[in-house]
Design a protein around this motif. Sequence first.
Motif, PDB file in Angstrom:
ATOM      1  N   VAL A   1      -0.829  -2.147   4.428  1.00 34.10           N
ATOM      2  CA  VAL A   1      -1.525  -0.825   4.613  1.00 34.10           C
ATOM      3  C   VAL A   1      -2.992  -0.805   4.736  1.00 34.10           C
ATOM      4  O   VAL A   1      -3.431  -0.098   5.578  1.00 34.10           O
TER       5      VAL A   1
ATOM      6  N   TRP B   1       2.544   3.159  -2.549  1.00 35.81           N
ATOM      7  CA  TRP B   1       2.087   2.925  -1.106  1.00 35.81           C
ATOM      8  C   TRP B   1       3.340   2.653  -0.118  1.00 35.81           C
ATOM      9  O   TRP B   1       2.995   2.039   0.957  1.00 35.81           O
TER      10      TRP B   1
ATOM     11  N   VAL C   1      -3.298   6.554   5.700  1.00 35.80           N
ATOM     12  CA  VAL C   1      -2.966   5.095   5.768  1.00 35.80           C
ATOM     13  C   VAL C   1      -2.143   4.342   6.761  1.00 35.80           C
ATOM     14  O   VAL C   1      -1.561   3.228   6.643  1.00 35.80           O
TER      15      VAL C   1
ATOM     16  N   LEU D   1       1.243   5.702   7.557  1.00 38.84           N
ATOM     17  CA  LEU D   1       2.546   5.755   7.101  1.00 38.84           C
ATOM     18  C   LEU D   1       3.181   7.014   7.608  1.00 38.84           C
ATOM     19  O   LEU D   1       2.501   7.825   7.885  1.00 38.84           O
TER      20      LEU D   1
END
Length: 286
Positions: A122, A279, A231, A233
């Motif tokens: 990440v 995360w 990040v 995603l």
Amino acid sequence: MHSIRKVYANPNLIRNICSVRGVCALNVVGDGKKTMWSTNKKNIQNYSTITPIMKDVSSVQIVNNALTRFYSKSKSTKHHREYISDSDSDSDSDDEKPKGKGKVKIGDSEFWRRKIRTLHSVLDVNNDGVISYDDFQVLAENFIALGHLKPDDEKAFRDELKTVWEAQFGEINPYNLVNAEQYLTEIHVAVNDKSQRDRIHAFLPYLFKAVDKDHSGFISLTEYKLFFKCVGLTPEDAAVSFAVIDKNGDGKLSIKEFVKLGREYFLTEDEKRISRMFWGPLVSDH
């Protein structure tokens, strides 16, 4: 004689630094020799002046990086103290923390290693396989660009990331690149050292504030998707993760919950903890 102060950098190279009237002793594990270093001042914080006394070391930079980490890790911001205090007081379980001599340390399970490899991927914003300080800067810009942080918080956020980098990885330069295994090693050391443990997640309150666009003190799934977007995603990943970590099903997370979950991500090896999804999906075993 001054007391010995432990400095954890790469554990394969450095074990401790002690100061005795302006002289630093560095134990280099690689060859088992103790190498003496001196400074021009009694305060070893002035690490830029360090020069070797003996000739059996490979690099002054090893010491420079170690001292940078030692003094960086002691820094703390008002926000860091406030939110870490909250999360500590409401910890789900004391078994997240190392219990002392003779007890099993955090980070011995493959599950924990998967989590840390996931976070490395990440933080590797440009997907080149290593984390650099440039990745940290891009990460900061992604959150700041949302426009929800106050100017003081923007500066504090940048400063916190800089402090985190120096404390964990040492010098800021284009050649200081951290691969996944090195990141695992550094985090493993940090989570098992009480003086470093809180520093590794000190930036979390700023991430929360950056996505809390209505400044309500809570974030919804929509705002959590902003967090994941920053990040790298997907919204789908955010929806899956939010469904897991929104334990009471009220459709929102407080900053206290957010920081606590982010902190727990580092400190538990329990695969049933909802913090495992903080995360996003974990990387595959390898």
